[in-house]
Design a protein around this motif. Structure first.
Motif, short mmCIF file in Angstrom:
data_model
loop_
_atom_site.label_atom_id
_atom_site.label_comp_id
_atom_site.label_asym_id
_atom_site.label_seq_id
_atom_site.Cartn_x
_atom_site.Cartn_y
_atom_site.Cartn_z
N LEU A 62 0.33 10.36 -2.23
CA LEU A 62 -0.33 10.66 -0.95
C LEU A 62 -0.25 12.14 -0.62
O LEU A 62 -0.18 12.52 0.55
N GLU A 102 -0.09 12.37 8.38
CA GLU A 102 -0.29 10.97 8.76
C GLU A 102 1.04 10.21 8.73
O GLU A 102 1.33 9.40 9.62
N ARG A 105 0.84 -1.18 0.00
CA ARG A 105 0.00 0.00 0.00
C ARG A 105 0.89 1.24 0.00
O ARG A 105 1.97 1.24 0.60
N PRO A 106 0.45 2.34 -0.65
CA PRO A 106 1.28 3.55 -0.70
C PRO A 106 1.72 4.05 0.68
O PRO A 106 2.87 4.43 0.87
N PHE A 107 0.81 4.04 1.66
CA PHE A 107 1.16 4.55 2.99
C PHE A 107 2.24 3.70 3.62
O PHE A 107 3.19 4.20 4.22
N ALA A 140 5.36 11.60 0.07
CA ALA A 140 3.94 11.73 -0.23
C ALA A 140 3.71 11.91 -1.73
O ALA A 140 2.80 11.31 -2.31
N ARG A 196 -1.26 14.04 2.75
CA ARG A 196 -1.29 13.13 3.91
C ARG A 196 0.06 13.07 4.62
O ARG A 196 0.37 12.12 5.32
N THR A 256 4.36 8.62 -3.78
CA THR A 256 3.40 7.54 -3.57
C THR A 256 1.97 7.96 -3.80
O THR A 256 1.04 7.19 -3.53
#
Length: 557
Positions: free
Chosen positions: A517, A523, A151-153, A512, A520, A515
Motif C-alpha cells: 500500500l 489513509e 484485504r491489505p488495508f 504500507a 496510502r 502490504t
C-alpha cells in the motif's frame, strides 16, 4: 559547545513550544490532510526542523545538518536493519512454501477471521515484538493476515492497532531497561509499575481487534474468547514483569494468551473449524464485511484450511520462529551477551558538539553506538542463515529473497531515515525539550498528561526506547518538583508511548510497504488515529487515578 535554550522566542516557553511543534504539524498536515506520500512528508518536516533549529534556536547550520545525518544513519542501523532481516526470513518461507503450511496451521486453529486477527496480530505479533520489535511485528503479521484472506488495508490497520500492549517490554525488555538506565530508577520498580499499566491495554485490545474486523456483530459473537485472550496476556504480563523476568515478559504473555484463547475456543466451540469443538460453528467471517474482503483470498483460505500437512511440514513451517527464539535466548545468556558486546563500537559523531539544555552536560546523543554484533538485526540475520541451512534453502533463493525484500522496503527505508533525522534535529536543537517542558508545566494535571509525552516521543521517533531516552529524565524531574512518584511518571512515559506506535511514520511506512500500500500511509493514519487517541485517554485517566488515593494501591511501594 552549543547549548539550546528552552525558550528562545521572546523568553516565552509557550511560543517557543509552538515553533518547536511546527515540524510535526507540517508532517501530519502533509500526510493526513494533503495526502502527500510519507517520504515526501517526512523530508518536508525534516527541512522545517532544520529551519526552526537554525532560525529560532540559533543552532549552527553545520551541527543541524550533522544531527540530521546521525539520525538518518540511526534509522538505517539499527532500525531498518531489523525490519529488512525480519521480512527477509518471512520472504524465504514464502518462496519455499513453508509459509503456506504455517497459514493453514493458523486456519485450523480457527476459520473465523475475527479470531484469526487476534491469533496472528495480537498473540503472534506480541511474540515477534518480544523478540525483535522496531516494526517487525507489523510487517510480518500484516502479510500473514493477507494470506488468510484479509484485504491489505484491513490487515495493515489490524496489525498496527494490535502492536500496542507488548511494546513497552518489546525487544527483550529494551524500552524498560533503557528507561531505568536513563533515569537511575530501579529496574525492578520501573518494570513493576509499567507491568501494572499496560496490562489494562492488553485486556482491551483483542476485543477492539474483533470490532475492527466485524463491528458490533463480531464483538457480540466472539467477545468471550477475545476477552479471555486479553486477560490472559494481561495477567501473564503483570506476573512476569513484577516477579519473574523483564526480558521474557512478552514471550510468556504471548504464549499464555494464545494458549488460553485456544482452550476457550475449544470449550465453547467459538471460531473452531468443524469437528474440533462443541456447539454450533459460526460460518467463517469475512474481514470487515464483503466490501473489505478479497473473495479470492478468502475462498483459497477456506479451501485449504482443512488440508492435511505432514507433521514434518508443520515443524518446518514453525522452525524459523523457533530458531529466532533460540538465537535470541542464547544471546541473552551472560557469557554470550558479554562476548557479543565486544562487537560494539562507540564514537562521537563528527561535527557535533551539543550540551543538554538543562544540565549543560554534553548530550549523550552525540555518541553513536554501532553495536553490529549484538544488534537485533544481526541476530535476525543469523537466524535467517540458520533457517536457510536447516530448511536446505538454495543460496540463490536466499539471495533473491533478500534482494526482493530490499526492493519492497526502498521507500520505507527512505521514510524511516528521514523521520529519524527529523527526531535527532528536534532533540539536539532543543525543540523536543521545549515541548516537553511546556507540557511538564501542567502542575496538578501533570499525572494526567505524563503519558502524552511518551506518546509524542514514540509518534515522532517510532520507538518506545527512544521516547524513554528522550523524556524519561524530564518525567522524573517534573515528578519530584510536583511531589508525585518519579516511578509512576517515568513508567507512564513508556506506557503512554506504546499508543503512539500506530501513528509513527516509520510504522506507517513499514505497514504500507509490507502490504503493498505504498503511498496510502495517510489513509492508514486516518483509520488508526482515533483508536490511538482513545486508548491514550484511557492510559491518561489510569495514571492520574494511580497518582490519587483511588488507585494508589496499584503502584509498587
Amino acid at each position: 559547545m552549543f547549548q539550546p535554550a528552552l525558550d528562545p522566542l521572546g523568553d516565552s516557553l509557550a511560543w517557543s513550544a509552538l515553533a518547536a511543534a511546527m515540524p510535526l504539524i507540517v508532517f501530519f498536515v502533509l500526510l493526513g490532510v494533503v495526502r502527500l506520500k510519507a517520504h515526501w512528508s517526512a523530508l518536508a518536516a525534516l527541512a522545517t526542523s532544520v529551519v526552526v533549529a537554525v532560525a529560532a534556536y540559533d543552532m549552527p547550520s553545520g551541527q543541524a545538518l550533522d544531527s540530521a545525518a546521525e539520525g538518518a544513519v540511526f534509522g538505517l542501523f539499527p532500525i531498518m536493519w531489523i525490519v529488512v532481516n525480519a521480512l527477509w526470513i518471512y520472504q524465504m518461507t514464502v518462496d519455499t512454501g513453508h509459509f503456506e503450511v504455517l497459514r493453514r496451521s493458523f486456519s485450523r486453529l480457527s476459520d473465523d477471521q475475527r479470531l484469526q486477527a487476534v491469533i496472528v496480530a495480537f498473540c503472534f505479533g506480541a511474540l515477534l515484538e518480544a523478540l525483535a520489535g522496531f516494526g517487525a511485528p507489523v510487517a510480518i503479521s500484516s502479510v500473514m493476515l493477507i494470506a488468510l484472506g484479509f484485504r491489505p488495508f484491513k490487515a495493515a490497520t489490524v496489525a498496527l492497532v494490535a502492536n500496542t500492549a507488548p511494546v513497552a517490554f518489546g525487544a527483550m525488555g529494551t524500552p524498560v531497561i533503557t528507561l531505568s538506565q536513563i533515569t537511575g530508577l530501579s529496574l525492578e520498580d520501573i518494570s513493576s509499575t509499567v507491568g501494572r499499566q499496560t496490562p489494562v491495554l492488553a485486556a482491551i485490545v483483542p476485543v477492539l481487534l474483533v470490532f475492527l474486523v466485524d463491528g458490533k456483530r463480531g464483538v457480540k459473537e466472539t467477545w468471550l474468547p477475545a476477552l479471555s485472550c486479553g486477560l490472559a496476556f494481561a495477567l501473564a504480563q503483570f506476573a512476569c514483569s513484577n516477579y519473574v523476568s523483564v526480558e521474557l515478559t512478552d514471550v510468556v504473555a504471548a504464549l499464555a494468551a494464545v494458549g488460553v484463547l485456544v482452550l476457550v475456543m475449544r470449550a465453547t466451540g467459538t471460531g473452531v473449524p468443524e469437528g474440533k469443538g462443541r456447539g454450533l460453528q459460526p460460518p467463517p467471517v469475512i474481514a470487515g464485511g464483503s466490501e473489505d474482503a478479497d473473495p479470492a483470498l478468502v475462498e483459497h483460505a477456506r479451501a485449504t484450511a482443512e488440508a492435511h500437512d505432514r507433521p514434518g511440514a508443520a515443524v518446518k513451517a514453525y522452525l524459523p520462529y523457533a530458531v529466532i527464539i533460540v538465537v535470541f535466548a542464547v544471546a541473552q545468556l551472560g557469557p554470550v551477551k558479554t562476548l557479543l558486546e565486544h562487537g560494539s563500537v562507540e564514537f562521537s559523531w563528527p561535527g557535533l558538539n551539543v550540551a543538554d539544555p538543562v544540565t549543560g552536560e554534553p548530550s549523550s546523543a552525540m555518541v553513536f553506538k554501532f553495536n553490529w554484533l549484538p544488534a537485533t538485526g544481526t541476530l535476525l540475520l543469523l537466524s535467517g542463515l540458520v533457517t536457510a541451512a536447516v530448511l536446505a534453502v538454495r543460496p540463490a533463493v536466499t539471495v533473491r529473497a533478500y534482494g526482493r525484500t530490499l526492493h519492497q522496503l526502498r521507500w520505507a527505508i527512505l521514510t524511516v531515515a528521514a523521520v529519524l533525522a527529523l527526531a535527532y534535529v528536534m532533540n539536539l536543537s532543543g525543540q523536543t525539550a521545549t515541548i516537553g517542558h511546556w507540557i511538564a508545566g501542567a502542575g496538578a494535571g501533570l499525572a494526567f498528561l505524563s503519558p502524552v509525552l511518551g506518546w509524542l516521543g514514540v509518534a515522532v521517533s517510532g520507538s518506545d526506547t527512544s521516547a524513554n531516552a528522550l523524556f524519561g529524565t524530564l518525567q522524573v524531574a517534573a515528578a519530584k518538583s510536583s511531589g508525585l512518584s518519579p516511578e509512576l511518571l517515568a513508567s507512564a512515559n513508556s506506557s503512554g508511548g506504546v499508543l503512539g506506535k500506530m501513528l509513527s511514520p516509520q510504522n506507517l511506512a513499514i505497514a504500507a510497504a509490507a502490504t503493498g500500500l505504498g503511498g496510502r500511509e495517510a489513509e492508514i493514519l486516518r483509520k488508526v488515529v482515533g483508536w490511538s487517541l482513545a486508548l491514550l485517554l484511557v492510559m491518561c485517566v489510569l495514571v492520574w487515578l494511580q497518582s490519587t488515593p483511588v488507585l494508589a494501591w496499584m503502584v509498587p511501594a
